[in-house]
Write a protein that holds these residues in place. Structure first.
Motif, PDB file in Angstrom:
ATOM      1  N   ILE A  32      51.574 -36.347 -42.101  1.00 52.25           N
ATOM      2  CA  ILE A  32      50.730 -35.294 -41.808  1.00 52.25           C
ATOM      3  C   ILE A  32      49.585 -35.394 -42.483  1.00 52.25           C
ATOM      4  O   ILE A  32      48.139 -35.170 -41.914  1.00 52.25           O
ATOM      5  CB  ILE A  32      51.603 -34.037 -41.908  1.00 52.25           C
ATOM      6  N   THR A  33      49.401 -35.553 -43.880  1.00 55.46           N
ATOM      7  CA  THR A  33      48.372 -35.582 -44.825  1.00 55.46           C
ATOM      8  C   THR A  33      47.389 -36.634 -44.489  1.00 55.46           C
ATOM      9  O   THR A  33      46.088 -36.165 -44.263  1.00 55.46           O
ATOM     10  CB  THR A  33      48.706 -35.640 -46.339  1.00 55.46           C
ATOM     11  N   VAL A  34      47.831 -37.937 -44.347  1.00 53.77           N
ATOM     12  CA  VAL A  34      47.083 -39.086 -43.915  1.00 53.77           C
ATOM     13  C   VAL A  34      46.337 -38.714 -42.534  1.00 53.77           C
ATOM     14  O   VAL A  34      45.131 -38.974 -42.400  1.00 53.77           O
ATOM     15  CB  VAL A  34      47.652 -40.455 -44.154  1.00 53.77           C
ATOM     16  N   CYS A  35      47.013 -38.230 -41.554  1.00 53.47           N
ATOM     17  CA  CYS A  35      46.417 -38.006 -40.145  1.00 53.47           C
ATOM     18  C   CYS A  35      45.326 -36.980 -40.318  1.00 53.47           C
ATOM     19  O   CYS A  35      44.420 -36.933 -39.705  1.00 53.47           O
ATOM     20  CB  CYS A  35      47.599 -37.709 -39.388  1.00 53.47           C
ATOM     21  N   ILE A  36      45.551 -35.895 -40.980  1.00 56.50           N
ATOM     22  CA  ILE A  36      44.414 -34.715 -41.198  1.00 56.50           C
ATOM     23  C   ILE A  36      43.239 -35.366 -41.859  1.00 56.50           C
ATOM     24  O   ILE A  36      42.222 -35.098 -41.641  1.00 56.50           O
ATOM     25  CB  ILE A  36      45.135 -33.658 -42.107  1.00 56.50           C
ATOM     26  N   ALA A  37      43.493 -36.423 -42.909  1.00 54.04           N
ATOM     27  CA  ALA A  37      42.339 -36.849 -43.420  1.00 54.04           C
ATOM     28  C   ALA A  37      41.352 -37.743 -42.376  1.00 54.04           C
ATOM     29  O   ALA A  37      40.463 -37.813 -42.515  1.00 54.04           O
ATOM     30  CB  ALA A  37      42.774 -37.590 -44.821  1.00 54.04           C
ATOM     31  N   LEU A  38      42.454 -38.696 -41.821  1.00 57.71           N
ATOM     32  CA  LEU A  38      41.711 -39.375 -40.747  1.00 57.71           C
ATOM     33  C   LEU A  38      41.156 -38.877 -39.735  1.00 57.71           C
ATOM     34  O   LEU A  38      39.947 -38.861 -39.332  1.00 57.71           O
ATOM     35  CB  LEU A  38      42.865 -40.214 -40.116  1.00 57.71           C
ATOM     36  N   MET A  39      41.562 -37.550 -39.277  1.00 56.29           N
ATOM     37  CA  MET A  39      40.930 -36.694 -38.398  1.00 56.29           C
ATOM     38  C   MET A  39      39.655 -36.316 -38.742  1.00 56.29           C
ATOM     39  O   MET A  39      38.513 -36.126 -38.026  1.00 56.29           O
ATOM     40  CB  MET A  39      41.869 -35.404 -37.795  1.00 56.29           C
ATOM     41  N   GLY A 160      47.187 -43.332 -32.729  1.00 51.79           N
ATOM     42  CA  GLY A 160      47.090 -42.221 -31.729  1.00 51.79           C
ATOM     43  C   GLY A 160      45.973 -41.366 -31.958  1.00 51.79           C
ATOM     44  O   GLY A 160      44.895 -40.981 -31.296  1.00 51.79           O
ATOM     45  N   VAL A 161      46.050 -40.864 -33.550  1.00 51.46           N
ATOM     46  CA  VAL A 161      44.990 -40.072 -33.908  1.00 51.46           C
ATOM     47  C   VAL A 161      43.617 -40.866 -34.165  1.00 51.46           C
ATOM     48  O   VAL A 161      42.679 -40.195 -33.925  1.00 51.46           O
ATOM     49  CB  VAL A 161      45.189 -39.595 -35.484  1.00 51.46           C
ATOM     50  N   MET A 331      46.321 -41.320 -24.548  1.00 56.06           N
ATOM     51  CA  MET A 331      46.232 -42.659 -25.291  1.00 56.06           C
ATOM     52  C   MET A 331      47.209 -42.368 -26.544  1.00 56.06           C
ATOM     53  O   MET A 331      47.799 -43.126 -26.931  1.00 56.06           O
ATOM     54  CB  MET A 331      44.822 -42.347 -25.604  1.00 56.06           C
ATOM     55  N   MET A 332      47.129 -41.064 -27.024  1.00 56.00           N
ATOM     56  CA  MET A 332      48.017 -40.506 -28.138  1.00 56.00           C
ATOM     57  C   MET A 332      49.628 -40.777 -27.940  1.00 56.00           C
ATOM     58  O   MET A 332      50.276 -41.181 -28.622  1.00 56.00           O
ATOM     59  CB  MET A 332      47.550 -39.135 -28.512  1.00 56.00           C
ATOM     60  N   ALA A 333      49.879 -40.162 -26.876  1.00 56.34           N
ATOM     61  CA  ALA A 333      51.221 -40.227 -26.381  1.00 56.34           C
ATOM     62  C   ALA A 333      51.623 -41.607 -26.284  1.00 56.34           C
ATOM     63  O   ALA A 333      52.720 -41.930 -26.871  1.00 56.34           O
ATOM     64  CB  ALA A 333      51.571 -39.588 -24.907  1.00 56.34           C
ATOM     65  N   ALA A 334      51.023 -42.371 -25.545  1.00 58.75           N
ATOM     66  CA  ALA A 334      51.208 -43.989 -25.489  1.00 58.75           C
ATOM     67  C   ALA A 334      51.355 -44.817 -26.750  1.00 58.75           C
ATOM     68  O   ALA A 334      52.243 -45.639 -26.967  1.00 58.75           O
ATOM     69  CB  ALA A 334      50.219 -44.633 -24.494  1.00 58.75           C
ATOM     70  N   SER A 335      50.370 -44.245 -27.707  1.00 60.17           N
ATOM     71  CA  SER A 335      50.278 -44.895 -28.856  1.00 60.17           C
ATOM     72  C   SER A 335      51.648 -44.746 -29.649  1.00 60.17           C
ATOM     73  O   SER A 335      52.327 -45.416 -30.449  1.00 60.17           O
ATOM     74  CB  SER A 335      49.432 -44.238 -29.782  1.00 60.17           C
ATOM     75  N   GLY A 386      43.974 -44.653 -20.434  1.00 59.01           N
ATOM     76  CA  GLY A 386      44.332 -44.002 -21.620  1.00 59.01           C
ATOM     77  C   GLY A 386      45.794 -44.655 -22.011  1.00 59.01           C
ATOM     78  O   GLY A 386      46.101 -44.855 -23.286  1.00 59.01           O
ATOM     79  N   ILE A 387      46.621 -44.717 -21.046  1.00 64.59           N
ATOM     80  CA  ILE A 387      47.983 -45.363 -21.418  1.00 64.59           C
ATOM     81  C   ILE A 387      47.982 -46.495 -21.992  1.00 64.59           C
ATOM     82  O   ILE A 387      48.450 -47.117 -22.771  1.00 64.59           O
ATOM     83  CB  ILE A 387      48.762 -45.358 -20.051  1.00 64.59           C
ATOM     84  N   GLY A 388      47.038 -47.496 -21.125  1.00 70.84           N
ATOM     85  CA  GLY A 388      46.776 -48.886 -21.629  1.00 70.84           C
ATOM     86  C   GLY A 388      46.284 -48.964 -22.950  1.00 70.84           C
ATOM     87  O   GLY A 388      46.910 -50.011 -23.646  1.00 70.84           O
ATOM     88  N   MET A 389      45.419 -48.368 -23.334  1.00 73.26           N
ATOM     89  CA  MET A 389      44.695 -48.377 -24.616  1.00 73.26           C
ATOM     90  C   MET A 389      45.837 -48.009 -25.574  1.00 73.26           C
ATOM     91  O   MET A 389      46.041 -48.588 -26.914  1.00 73.26           O
ATOM     92  CB  MET A 389      43.458 -47.629 -24.772  1.00 73.26           C
ATOM     93  N   GLY A 390      46.445 -47.271 -25.279  1.00 76.95           N
ATOM     94  CA  GLY A 390      47.630 -46.538 -26.460  1.00 76.95           C
ATOM     95  C   GLY A 390      48.702 -47.551 -26.693  1.00 76.95           C
ATOM     96  O   GLY A 390      49.043 -47.926 -27.871  1.00 76.95           O
TER      97      GLY A 390
END
Length: 545
Positions: A32-39, A160-161, A331-335, A386-390
C-alpha cells in the motif's frame, strides 16, 4: 533462511530481533505504501495537462513555456532514474524513498504556490528529481521484500497503478480545476506524499547492496546525457520541427552519449551501472521491448483520444477523463490477473495474448470510429486495449526485474521506468505526428469555398478549426464538419500504425519472449534455456534493521 526470499535478510521493519521476513499484514502495508508513493509520481506526470489554459493566463506565458512546465518534470524524472536507482541500492532503499518523498513533497508545494513561470519551472524540475528517487525504489522494495510466490501478484498491483494511475490522476486533476483552481492540483500529490511518508517510516524495511567496487560515475553521467538528449528530441521535435538545428543537436548529443554509455558499460563488465550484456538474453530484451512498445502505443492512443472526446464530441475535460476510466479500470484489473495467468500458461503466452488483444482493440477503434457514432464507436476498442495492456505489462515488468541480480534491483526498477518513459515519449511523438499529418492531408479537399484565412487556421488542427469556425459566417458548419471528419481520417491513420507496431511485437514475443517463469529471482538457481553464460553474481544484498 527461506530460499525463496529475494534479499539475504529482509529485516522486520519494527526492528524486532529474530524475525527476518515481514509478516503478511506488514507486507500488505508495504505494498500500500509504495503504491501510494507511486500514485503521487504518476499523477503528477499527466495532471497539469488539464490546466494548460489556466497556467497560460496565470503566468502570462506562451504555449512553449507551458509545455516546458509540463515536460521538464518528465525530463528530470527520466534522466535521473538509472543513477538514483543505483545509488538507492548502495545507500539503502528506505532512506532513498524517504528523501525522495521529502524532495517531491516540498517541490510540489512550491509549484502550487509559484508566483511566476520561472519558479514553477524550477519547482517542476525538482519534483522530477524527487520522482526519480521514488519511482525505482517503489518497485525495488517489492522485489526485495516479497517472497517469490507472492512477488508476481505484488508486481501486478504495482503495474496496475503505474498503468492506470495516470488516467485516475488526470480525472482528479480535472475535477479540482473545475471546482477550484489549478493551484489545487498540487494538493493531491502533497497529500499522497504525507501519507506515504508516515506509512514508509512505520512499515518499509531497509535493504541495500553490499558492493565491493566503486560507483560507476562515468556510466551515470553518460546515461543522464543520453536520456536528456533523446527525450528532448521526442518532446520538442513535434513543436520545433524535426529538422531544426536545436532538434538535430539534441539527437546527435543523445545518440553519441548512448553509444558512449554502451561502450563504457561493456568495458566495466560486472561493475557497470547496468550490465548491457544482459540484453542478449531473451528475458530482459523481451520484457524491455514489450514495455517500450505497449506504453508507446498507450500514450499515443491517449494523444488521439483526448482531442476526439473534446474537439470532435464536445465533451469537457472532466467528462473526457471520466470517459477513459473504463479502460484504466480494466487495465488495472488485468494487471492483477496477469501473474495468475502467467503461472498457468507461462509469461510468453500471457504477454502475447495481451499484445494481441491490445492490437485488436486498436483495429476496432480504427474500423468503428466515426463522428456520428460518438463515444460508443470507440468504447469497445478502448476496453479491449485496457485488458490487453494490463495482461502484457505485468509479465514484462517481472521479466526485467528478474533478469538483474537482487543487489541491483534499484537499477532493474529504474530500467523498467526508463523504458516506460521512452515508450511514452516515442508514442506521443510518432502517433501524434501521424494524426496531424493525416488530418492536414484530409482537410484540404474539404475546404472548398472556405475563405483563405480561416482555411489556413483550420489546417493547423481540429481545435483551431473549431475556434475559427465561429468567425466564418455561413461557412461555419462546413468548416466544423470538415475538421471533425478529417480528424477521424487522421485518427484511423494513427490507429492502423499502432496495429502494425503491435503485430510486429506479437511476432517478436512469440519468437523471443521469456520462456521460464518470471517470478524466479535472478540470484536463485533455475533452469536456463539460454546457451550463453550468466554474469558472475556480485555480493548479495544486506539489510539493516
Amino acid at each position: 533462511m527461506n530460499t525463496n526470499q529475494p534479499d539475504q535478510a529482509t529485516a522486520d521493519p519494527s526492528g524486532s530481533p529474530g524475525e527476518s521476513v515481514p509478516d503478511a499484514r506488514r507486507r500488505r502495508m508495504i505494498l500500500i505504501t509504495v503504491c501510494i508513493a507511486l500514485m503521487a509520481v504518476i499523477a503528477s506526470v499527466s495532471g497539469l495537462n488539464v490546466a494548460q489554459p489556466d497556467l497560460a493566463v496565470a503566468f502570462g506565458a506562451s504555449q512553449r513555456t507551458i509545455l516546458w512546465i509540463i515536460n521538464i518534470y518528465t525530463l528530470g524524472l527520466a534522466a535521473l532514474l538509472l543513477p538514483l536507482g543505483a545509488i538507492g541500492d548502495r545507500l539503502g532503499r528506505k532512506p532513498m524513498l524517504l528523501a525522495g518523498l521529502t524532495v517531491f513533497g516540498v517541490a510540489s508545494a512550491a509549484a502550487g504556490l509559484a508566483p511566476s513561470a520561472e519558479v514553477m519551472l524550477a519547482a517542476r524540475l525538482f519534483s522530477g528529481v524527487g520522482a526519480a528517487m521514488i519511482m525505482p525504489i517503489t518497485l525495488a522494495v517489492i522485489t526485495s521484500t516479497f517472497p517469490a510466490e507472492e512477488r508476481g501478484r505484488a508486481i501486478g498491483v504495482w503495474t496496475g497503478v503505474a498503468g492506470g494511475g495516470g488516467v485516475l490522476g488526470m480525472f482528479l486533476s480535472a475535477a479540482l480545476v473545475d471546482v477550484a483552481s489549478w493551484r489545487w492540483l498540487f494538493v493531491l500529490p502533497v497529500a499522497l506524499v504525507v501519507v506515504a511518508l508516515v506509512l514508509a517510516l512505520r512499515s518499509v524495511p531497509d535493504s541495500r547492496a553490499a558492493s565491493g567496487h566503486s560507483f560507476d560515475t562515468v556510466g551515470a553521467l553518460t546515461s543522464v546525457v543520453a536520456v536528456v538528449g533523446l527525450i528532448f528530441v521526442l518532446q520538442e521535435g513535434p513543436e520545433r520541427g524535426w529538422t531544426t538545428p536545436v532538434t538535430l543537436l539534441g539527437l546527435v548529443v543523445g545518440v553519441v552519449a548512448a553509444i558512449g554509455f554502451v561502450v563504457w558499460e561493456l568495458r566495466r563488465g560486472e561493475t557497470a551501472l547496468l550490465d548491457v550484456r544482459l540484453f542478449g538474453r531473451r528475458t530482459l530484451a523481451g520484457g524491455s521491448i514489450t514495455l517500450l512498445v505497449v506504453f508507446g502505443v498507450q500514450a499515443g492512443i491517449f494523444v488521439v483520444l483526448f482531442p476526439f472526446l473534446q474537439a470532435v464530441l464536445g465533451l469537457s475535460g472532466l467528462v473526457s477523463t471520466l470517459a477513459l476510466m473504463p479502460m484504466a479500470v480494466l487495465m488495472m484489473a488485468a494487471s492483477g490477473l496477469a501473474p495468475r495467468l502467467a503461472a498457468r500458461v507461462g509469461p510468453r503466452a500471457t504477454m502475447a495474448t495481451g499484445i494481441f488483444l491490445a492490437g485488436a482493440g486498436s483495429a476496432l477503434m480504427a474500423v468503428l470510429v466515426s463522428v456520428d457514432g460518438g463515444y460508443l464507436s470507440v468504447l469497445p476498442g478502448m476496453l479491449l486495449m485496457g485488458i490487453g495492456m494490463g495482461l502484457s505489462m505485468t509479465p514484462s515488468t517481472e521479466a526485467i526485474t528478474s533478469a538483474l541480480p537482487q543487489e541491483h534491483q534499484g537499477v532493474a526498477s529504474a530500467l523498467n521506468d526508463v523504458t516506460r518513459e521512452f515508450g511514452t515519449a516515442l508514442g506521443v511523438a510518432l502517433l501524434g505526428a501521424l494524426l496531424s499529418s493525416g488530418y492536414r492531408d484530409a482537410i484540404d479537399s474539404r475546404l472548398a469555398g472556405v475563405p483563405q484565412g480561416p482555411a489556413d487556421t483550420a489546417r493547423e488542427g481540429v481545435a483551431n478549426a473549431l475556434d475559427v469556425a465561429n468567425r466564418t459566417g455561413p461557412h461555419a458548419q462546413t468548416l466544423i464538419h470538415a475538421a471533425r471528419e478529417s480528424f477521424v481520417d487522421g485518427w484511423q491513420q494513427a490507429m492502423w500504425a499502432g496495429v502494425a507496431v503491435m503485430a510486429a511485437l506479437f511476432l517478436y514475443v512469440l519468437a523471443r519472449g521469456p520462456q521460464s517463469p518470471t517470478h524466479t529471482p535472478a540470484n536463485e538457481p533455475k533452469p536456463e534455456p539460454e546457451p550463453e553464460p550468466r554474469p558472475e553474481p556480485e555480493p548479495a544484498d544486506t539489510t539493516t534493521r
